[in-house]
Design an enzyme around this catalytic site. Structure first.
Site, PDB file in Angstrom:
ATOM      1  CG  ASP A   1       1.555   5.038   4.776  1.00  0.00           C
ATOM      2  OD1 ASP A   1       0.924   3.950   4.827  1.00  0.00           O
ATOM      3  OD2 ASP A   1       2.681   5.301   5.309  1.00  0.00           O
TER       4      ASP A   1
ATOM      5  CG  HIS B   1      -0.362   0.135   2.563  1.00  0.00           C
ATOM      6  ND1 HIS B   1       0.295  -0.786   3.086  1.00  0.00           N
ATOM      7  CD2 HIS B   1      -0.203   1.194   3.408  1.00  0.00           C
ATOM      8  CE1 HIS B   1       0.966  -0.523   4.151  1.00  0.00           C
ATOM      9  NE2 HIS B   1       0.715   0.743   4.391  1.00  0.00           N
TER      10      HIS B   1
ATOM     11  CG  HIS C   1       4.845   0.962   3.271  1.00  0.00           C
ATOM     12  ND1 HIS C   1       4.553   2.130   3.021  1.00  0.00           N
ATOM     13  CD2 HIS C   1       4.317   0.829   4.429  1.00  0.00           C
ATOM     14  CE1 HIS C   1       3.665   2.668   3.524  1.00  0.00           C
ATOM     15  NE2 HIS C   1       3.714   1.995   4.441  1.00  0.00           N
TER      16      HIS C   1
ATOM     17  NE  ARG D   1       2.479   6.231   9.547  1.00  0.00           N
ATOM     18  CZ  ARG D   1       1.216   5.502   9.730  1.00  0.00           C
ATOM     19  NH1 ARG D   1       1.731   4.143   9.541  1.00  0.00           N
ATOM     20  NH2 ARG D   1       0.115   5.881  10.068  1.00  0.00           N
TER      21      ARG D   1
END
Length: 280
Positions: A98, A96, A256, A271
C-alpha cells in the site's frame, strides 16, 4: 490470548481478545504489536467493533492517512471504505505494498470485513523479508544499492481523463525508494518493489550495462523478476474472510493481493492505513 500460526512463513490468528479493549489497554496493545512484528499479518475473528473503535485501535500504531482517490468516511477521518459492489475490475487484485507511491508509505493497516461473498474474495499476504532472504546471491549483489521509482499515475490514474490523470500526478509526483529497504524496528532486509514500481533510476552504470540491450530490456527484465517474487506460494498466507473479521498487517514487510473471483457478489471492507516513515 491464543495465537495460532497459519504457515511457517507468515500469518497468525489471534483469539481471546477484543480490539476495542486493545485500543484502550497499553499492555494488550504492546502484546499485539510484538506479535505483528513476528508474524507480519494478524487475523482477529468475529470482532464486533464500532468504526470509532476501529479508528482508535489503528491510531495506537500512529497517525492515520487519507487516500487521494478513495477518500475517507465522512465521520471517521482515515477510515477508507473499500466497497466493491459493482466493480468487475478493482485495483486490489495485484501484488502490492500500500502507498508505495508515497514518500512515506504506510507503516501498516487495519482492515475489517463488513460484507463478503459466500465463495471467494480471499486475500493473500506475502512475507517480503523471506522473499529477499531467499534471493540468489548474485541477484542480491546486483540489487545492492539499487533504487527505483514508484507512481500512482499509471494505476489509479489509468481510468481517468488525461486532465484528471495529470492533476493526480501533480499532486502525487513519483517517488524514489530503495529496492531493498531496512525494517526500522527489526533491522531486517526487505525486497521493496511492487506493482506501483515503474523503473530503476540508477541501473545504467558501466558495471551493469555493456550494450543497450543490458539496459533495455535488461533492467526491465530484472524488475519483473523481482516483482514476481511476491507470487511464490512458499512466502504466502491466504485468508478466507467472514463478516467482522479483522486483519492487521505490517505494510513495510509484506505485500498483499485481494483475489477477484466473486463478482457480481458484493465485497465490502473498511481500512485504516497508518502513516509510515521514509524507507532507507
Amino acid at each position: 490470548m491464543m495465537v495460532e500460526k497459519l504457515t511457517r512463513c507468515i500469518g497468525a490468528v489471534v483469539s481471546g481478545l477484543h480490539l476495542g479493549e486493545a485500543s484502550r489497554n497499553d499492555a494488550l496493545f504492546a502484546e499485539i504489536k510484538a506479535l505483528l512484528l513476528k508474524h507480519r499479518v494478524l487475523f482477529f475473528r468475529n470482532q464486533d467493533i464500532t468504526r470509532a473503535e476501529h479508528v482508535a485501535f489503528a491510531s495506537r500504531f500512529g497517525d492515520l492517512e487519507t487516500h487521494p482517490v478513495a477518500g475517507s468516511h465522512p465521520d471517521h477521518p482515515g477510515l477508507v471504505q473499500v466497497y466493491n459492489a459493482d466493480q468487475k475490475r478493482p485495483y486490489e487484485n495485484n501484488y502490492h505494498t500500500d502507498g508505495l507511491w508515497r514518500p512515506t508509505p504506510p507503516m501498516g493497516a487495519v482492515l475489517r470485513c463488513i460484507e463478503c461473498p459466500e465463495e471467494g474474495g480471499d486475500t493473500i499476504w506475502v512475507n517480503m523479508v523471506e522473499a529477499y532472504r531467499r534471493l540468489p546471491d548474485d541477484i542480491k549483489r546486483r540489487i545492492d544499492g539499487l533504487r527505483a521509482k514508484s507512481s500512482i499515475e499509471h494505476s489509479f490514474g489509468a481510468v481517468m481523463s488525461p486532465e484528471e490523470r495529470a492533476n493526480l500526478a501533480r499532486k502525487n509526483p513519483e517517488v524514489e525508494h530503495p529496492v531493498v529497504r531496512t525494517h526500522p524496528e527489526t533491522g531486517e532486509k526487505i525486497l521493496y518493489v511492487g506493482s506501483f514500481t515503474t523503473h530503476f533510476v540508477n541501473y545504467h552504470t558501466p558495471e551493469n550495462v555493456r550494450f543497450g540491450l543490458d539496459k533495455n530490456p535488461g533492467a526491465g527484465l530484472l524488475l519483473q523478476y523481482l516483482q514476481s517474487q511476491a507470487s511464490v506460494p512458499e512466502y504466502q498466507v491466504r485468508y478466507r474472510w467472514r463478516p467482522n473479521d479483522v486483519a492487521v498487517w505490517d505494510n513495510r514487510a509484506t505485500q498483499h493481493y485481494a483475489v477477484m473471483d466473486y463478482w457480481p457478489a458484493p465485497r465490502k471492507m473498511e481500512r485504516a492505513g497508518i502513516i509510515g516513515d521514509k524507507p532507507f
